[in-house]
Design an enzyme around this catalytic site. Structure first.
Site, PDB file in Angstrom:
ATOM      1  N   LYS A  64     -10.737  -5.170  -3.780  1.00 55.04           N
ATOM      2  CA  LYS A  64     -11.994  -4.739  -4.388  1.00 55.04           C
ATOM      3  C   LYS A  64     -13.107  -5.741  -4.067  1.00 55.04           C
ATOM      4  CE  LYS A  64     -11.664  -2.654  -8.238  1.00 55.04           C
ATOM      5  NZ  LYS A  64     -11.194  -2.524  -9.595  1.00 55.04           N
ATOM      6  N   ASN A  93      26.120   0.610   9.563  1.00 49.95           N
ATOM      7  CA  ASN A  93      26.635   0.797   8.194  1.00 49.95           C
ATOM      8  C   ASN A  93      27.871  -0.075   8.031  1.00 49.95           C
ATOM      9  OD1 ASN A  93      24.697   2.795   8.008  1.00 49.95           O
ATOM     10  ND2 ASN A  93      26.123   4.443   8.461  1.00 49.95           N
ATOM     11  N   ASP A  94      28.829   0.110   8.932  1.00 48.95           N
ATOM     12  CA  ASP A  94      30.046  -0.707   8.850  1.00 48.95           C
ATOM     13  C   ASP A  94      29.769  -2.164   9.194  1.00 48.95           C
ATOM     14  OD1 ASP A  94      32.289   0.824   7.980  1.00 48.95           O
ATOM     15  OD2 ASP A  94      32.031   2.046   9.772  1.00 48.95           O
ATOM     16  N   ARG A  98     -13.329  -6.838 -13.567  1.00 46.92           N
ATOM     17  CA  ARG A  98     -12.272  -5.972 -13.011  1.00 46.92           C
ATOM     18  C   ARG A  98     -11.289  -6.776 -12.179  1.00 46.92           C
ATOM     19  NH1 ARG A  98     -14.596  -0.475 -12.505  1.00 46.92           N
ATOM     20  NH2 ARG A  98     -16.768  -0.653 -13.135  1.00 46.92           N
ATOM     21  N   HIS A 116      -5.051   9.514 -13.237  1.00 52.52           N
ATOM     22  CA  HIS A 116      -3.967   8.557 -13.004  1.00 52.52           C
ATOM     23  C   HIS A 116      -2.724   9.240 -12.435  1.00 52.52           C
ATOM     24  CE1 HIS A 116      -0.343   6.358 -14.393  1.00 52.52           C
ATOM     25  NE2 HIS A 116      -1.022   5.328 -13.917  1.00 52.52           N
ATOM     26  N   GLY A 153      27.010   0.621  14.927  1.00 51.62           N
ATOM     27  CA  GLY A 153      27.273   1.286  13.649  1.00 51.62           C
ATOM     28  C   GLY A 153      26.934   0.280  12.561  1.00 51.62           C
ATOM     29  N   TYR A 180      17.745   3.240  22.406  1.00 53.45           N
ATOM     30  CA  TYR A 180      17.377   4.326  21.479  1.00 53.45           C
ATOM     31  C   TYR A 180      17.844   4.009  20.066  1.00 53.45           C
ATOM     32  CZ  TYR A 180      22.254   5.781  21.783  1.00 53.45           C
ATOM     33  OH  TYR A 180      23.606   5.803  21.714  1.00 53.45           O
TER      34      TYR A 180
HETATM   35  C1  PEP Z   1      28.180   3.119  11.019  1.00 55.18           C
HETATM   36  O1  PEP Z   1      29.152   2.491  10.629  1.00 55.18           O
HETATM   37  O2  PEP Z   1      27.040   2.637  11.049  1.00 55.18           O
HETATM   38  C2  PEP Z   1      28.326   4.504  11.456  1.00 55.18           C
HETATM   39  C3  PEP Z   1      27.333   5.157  12.011  1.00 55.18           C
HETATM   40  O3  PEP Z   1      29.507   5.099  11.188  1.00 55.18           O
HETATM   41  P1  PEP Z   1      29.860   5.722   9.763  1.00 55.18           P
HETATM   42  O4  PEP Z   1      28.643   5.698   8.926  1.00 55.18           O
HETATM   43  O5  PEP Z   1      30.338   7.099  10.057  1.00 55.18           O
HETATM   44  O6  PEP Z   1      30.934   4.813   9.318  1.00 55.18           O
HETATM   45 MG    MG Z   2      31.112   3.347  10.968  1.00 57.73          MG
END
Ligand code: PEP
Ligand code: MG
Length: 942
Positions: free
Chosen positions: A24, A818-819, A94, A456, A816, A902
């Site tokens: 502001k 996630n794992d 303010r 709001h 991967g 990618y």
């Molecule tokens: C991962 O582990 O990132 C993955 C893509 O495999 P998933 O989620 O199926 O274990």
């Molecule tokens: Mg996995």
């Protein structure tokens, strides 16, 4: 060293320094310096606020003197005197931090009024009503904010005064009533707090500045920063703006309003906003009176309309951004009170990006960089199904698009409590206030019966991308009784309604919704993004339908097709179970062979949907027990079946008594009760039950046999592929046969086979042997030359460390994450997210949930190692990411900086990823090499 300067008059502040002056303050400085009509004032810096906290909540040394000096200057500039009854100067105080946190911090108006000044002011203006109304607003605002009095106490007094006088609106109160209200307000402060409302204006000012500093650490502001992940680096402390008051409530030649330079709901290039004549700014924002559309101002105050049009163009030219500004007209003179970047929904962002490039206001690069990729998610919101044939029961103003259904709740606390359990809720209120913010976080949508599009509720919901309908005046809300009445129909708490924030419609019940589509503006913008980015964007999709959706969203391939999803289909599961339960090699092969044509058909569908684009198919990953019922449910079912068996033959066997013995989950495996009752009385019934018991016992035994202490780290992925090779062989065969058949049909199937859970090159070498064998036999059988890639997931820590020899065998890596995140932290995601991660983030042990935002210095470092090692032996190694981080903008930027080819994410996030990838490239180009190598550079792995 020169003493720190804490106070900057608007004409002196560095308009580019939002960190110091707050948004502001920077806006006021810049507008003043541009020559726009801004009432004079000054900004106390965020640095002063930080010092205030650093010194045990004391005004930093020198601040008081600077404020006094600045007030003197203000008096000179305005030819008025603070606290003087003859020529009174009034100011507003303010808050304003570097990042906009709408409604989260405090504002106090009309400072400078006291018992003496108000009387003189009433006479001088010949408008005592106005003077006493301003005074009661000051006492109330100041009492609550700077002194800590309870809002409720003031509200009760005002209500009582209106009742006594038979008035509906505040502005109908007589002068006598207003004076009386002022006295009562002061008395409440004295009674409740034991101190007088301060009559000394300078004391008022100091206390108000301190209160604004205090609001920085108020619960609302702290919650808001936590929710929106606003770190101290982004925004640290609030500035305080002290500005000469101008009054929009001095009569009918006065007005106050809030406007956007373009429509923030649609992006249309028209002035958009609302105003109220004879009102103060807070009346518009708080939604107490329903304001008029800005277009009416052209008719009502024609001499000020050109002021608005001029401001609109000047602001956009200066900021290269749609602005949200506040103005006041005092006795026909137009003033600007604030400007900031307009918070818009994604539709408007996209539309204005395209338009402003075409109008020459923005460059393509600016247009791409101004939209937060997450913001695009709003466009992925659902709409009411046009064929739903549902009749709205009420309608209000469409304030934030998207359709949502949920149980009605009337209190923010209830929204929070019920929402946290996962129940969809719609928060329904007359109007919302900043302290309702926690309810917004948990609600699926917000519905109010009062207020306009800048109220709001509307502003906050838009910022959060939640569906919102405001000002639905047909809804009468009784939040004490917890009911709403719409055209005579009562809706109690917990009943389901649907709101459409795109149209403003409100429906009773759960109305079906449909997925969104992209308009031409979006296509243009994403087209520009595609031209700018170098990082590819693929999608994770497991079915031909998802693949088609992904392609429509602009995916350039499938980065992960999880074959286990196909195993879970209703027609497959029994066969998969047969495979797992097989007692002999031959039985297992038989089951596996039954799966082959099904998988082949799936793969053909996906390859066709993605014709010409790569499709990465991952061989089976999860532990087999995931396809079997759980031990607990089996034990329950067996117990229930045994009780039914014992019951048979007993004298009172009948449908009803059996029904009470049957576990709900068994209903599917048993004949309908009508038949069962008959059957059970005969020998046939016993046979049915016995057979079922035997079947369940076999499954139970297998479940026991394959139960693992830690299945996610157990017999799964490539380990399964190596120990049960016929399974992977079948899958590889189904994939390659699909490719061969499509090749013969002249369909360009671009295939990549991917192996999960790899930790050791030997594992890949063995699967690769299988691939070679299958390939040879498919090529022979179909008479085609197959062309495909063989690659691996990189999701184990060891795979990152052994990336070099792994790359010798494979042509691509797909992270991967996630794992890999679980493995790097040794956290199990489910346990972490439900037990300790939220606290970790709240306490600052970890900056973010690493399952959402890639952990750059841990997981990222392993990725960097893997990319470098892999490419050292195979320079053309293709590298992607298919964990959920592939759809997270900052993680995408990291992937870009590491030279990945990618990212792959869910089909709906593909547009987000396309934009994020373009921004990553554009930002990289804007940074110098030194900047990129600097230790503070966030993507520099350390
Ligand atoms: C991962 O582990 O990132 C993955 C893509 O495999 P998933 O989620 O199926 O274990
Ligand atoms: Mg996995």
């Amino acid at each position: 060293m020169a003493p720190t300067k804490y106070v900057f008059p608007f004409e002196q502040g560095d308009a580019g320094d939002r960190q110091l002056l707050g948004g502001k303050g920077a806006g006021l400085a810049s507008m003043t310096q541009m020559g726009l009509p801004v009432p004079p004032g000054f900004t106390v810096t965020t640095h002063a606020c930080r010092q205030y906290y650093a010194t045990d909540q004391q005004f930093p040394e020198g601040l008081g003197a600077e404020v006094h000096a600045a007030m003197k200057q203000l008096e000179e500039k305005t030819d008025k005197v603070f606290g003087d009854p003859e020529k009174p100067l009034f100011v507003s105080v303010r808050s304003g931090a570097a990042m906009s946190m709408p409604g989260m911090m405090d504002t106090i108006l009309n400072l400078g009024l006291n018992d003496q000044v108000v009387e003189a002011f009433a006479q001088a203006t010949d408008n005592p009503r106005f003077a006493y109304d301003a005074y009661r607003r000051l006492i109330q605002g100041f009492g609550e904010i700077a002194m800590g009095a309870e809002e409720r106490r003031f509200a009760e007094i005002l209500e009582a005064a209106k009742q006594k006088q038979g008035a509906t609106y505040d502005y109908e109160l007589t002068i006598k009533s207003l004076k009386d209200v002022c006295d009562k307000y002061k008395q409440v402060i004295l009674d409740d707090l034991g101190v007088e409302f301060p009559q000394d204006p300078m004391k008022q000012l100091e206390m108000a500045i301190e209160a604004v500093f205090g609001s920085w650490m108020g619960k609302r502001a702290v919650d808001y920063r936590r929710e929106f992940k606003i770190t101290p680096e982004m925004c640290n402390g609030t500035a305080v703006n002290v500005q000469t008051m101008v009054f929009g409530n001095m009569g009918n030649d006065c007005a106050t309003g809030v406007a956007f330079t373009r429509d923030p709901g649609t992006g249309d290039n028209v002035l958009y906003g609302e105003y109220l004549t004879n009102a103060q700014g807070e009346d518009v924002v708080a939604g107490i009176r329903t304001p008029k559309p800005i277009a009416e101002l052209e008719r009502e105050m024609p001499e000020n309309w050109p002021d608005l049009q001029k401001v609109r163009h000047t602001l956009e030219e200066r900021y290269h951004e749609v602005q949200d500004f506040e103005f006041t007209i005092e006795r026909g003179k137009f003033y600007m009170l604030q400007t900031r970047n307009g918070k818009m929904n994604a539709t408007a962002f996209v539309r204005t990006s395209r338009d402003m490039v075409e109008e020459g206001v923005l460059s393509v690069e600016e247009a791409l960089l101004r939209i937060s990729p997450d913001h695009l998610e709003q466009l992925l919101h659902r709409r009411i199904d046009p064929s739903a044939d549902a009749e709205p029961i009420a309608s209000g103003l469409p304030a934030s698009p998207g359709a949502a259904s949920g149980a009605v709740v009337f209190e923010a606390d209830d929204a929070e409590a019920r929402g946290r359990t996962g129940e969809p809720v719609i928060l329904v209120r007359e109007e919302t206030k900043p302290e309702d913010i926690h309810g917004f976080f948990q609600a699926k949508g917000i519905l109010t019966s009062r207020g306009g599009k800048t109220s709001h509720a509307a502003v906050v919901a838009r910022g959060m991308g939640k569906p919102c309908v405001v000002g639905a005046e047909d809804i009468l809300i009784d939040d004490r009784e917890k009911v709403a009445v719409i055209k005579g129909q009562r809706i109690s708490e917990g009943e389901v309604i649907t709101i459409d924030g795109g149209s403003g419609a409100v429906y009773i019940g759960d109305v079906p919704t449909v997925e969104p589509e992209f308009g031409p503006e979006m296509k243009t913008l994403l087209g520009w993004a595609d031209e700018s980015r170098t990082l590819g964007v693929r999608a994770n999709a497991d079915t031909p339908e998802d693949a088609a959706k992904a392609r429509e969203m602009g995916a350039e391939g499938i980065g992960l097709c999880r074959t286990e999803r196909m195993f879970n289909a209703a027609d497959r599961l029994p066969i998969v179970r047969d495979m797992i339960l097989a007692r002999t090699e031959a039985e297992r092969r038989e089951a596996i062979e039954k799966l082959r044509p099904m998988q082949k058909a799936d793969f053909k569908g996906i390859f066709k949907a993605m014709e010409g684009l790569p499709v990465t198919i991952r061989l089976l990953d999860p532990p087999l027990h995931e396809f079997l019922p759980s031990l607990e449910s089996l034990l329950l079912e067996l117990g229930s079946l045994r009780r039914v068996r014992d019951h048979i033959g007993a004298s009172k066997t009948n449908r009803e008594s059996i029904a009470t013995l049957i576990e709900p989950s068994l209903k599917e495996s048993l004949p309908p009760l009508e038949q069962l009752g008959e059957q059970l009385s005969g020998a046939e019934g016993k046979l049915v039950i016995d057979a079922l018991i035997e079947e369940k016992e076999t499954i139970l035994q297998t479940v026991r046999d394959i139960t693992e202490v830690n299945p996610m780290l157990g017999h799964r992925g490539v380990r399964l592929g190596i120990t049960v090779p016929e399974l992977y062989s079948m899958q590889i065969g189904a994939i390659l046969e699909a490719v061969a058949e499509l090749t013969n049909e002249n369909v360009d199937a671009v295939c990549e086979i991917m192996v999960p859970q790899v930790t050791e090159p030997q594992e890949l070498a063995r699967v690769n042997e299988l691939v070679k064998q299958v390939r040879a036999s498919v090529e022979r059988e179909y008479g085609v030359q197959l062309d495909f890639k063989f690659g691996t997931m990189i999701e184990a820590v060891r795979a990152c460390i052994r990336a070099r020899p792994i790359a010798e065998i494979t042509e691509f890596f797909s992270f991967g994450t996630n794992d890999l995140t679980q493995a790097t932290f040794s956290f199990s995601r489910e346990d972490a997210e439900t037990k300790f991660l939220p606290q970790y983030v709240e306490m600052g042990v970890l900056p973010e949930n690493p399952f959402e935002a890639l952990d750059i210095h841990g997981v990222g470092r392993l990725m960097k190692l893997a990319v470098e090692s892999g490419r050292a032996v195979r320079p053309d190694l293709k590298v992607g990411i298919c964990g959920e981080h592939g759809g997270h903008p900052r993680s995408i930027e990291f992937c870009h900086t590491q030279g990945l080819d990618y990212v792959s994410c869910s089909p709906f996030r593909v547009p987000i990823a396309r934009l994020a990838a373009a921004q990553a490239k554009l930002r990289e180009e804007r940074r110098s090499r030194e900047e990129r190598e600097h230790p503070d550079y966030p993507f520099n792995v350390m």
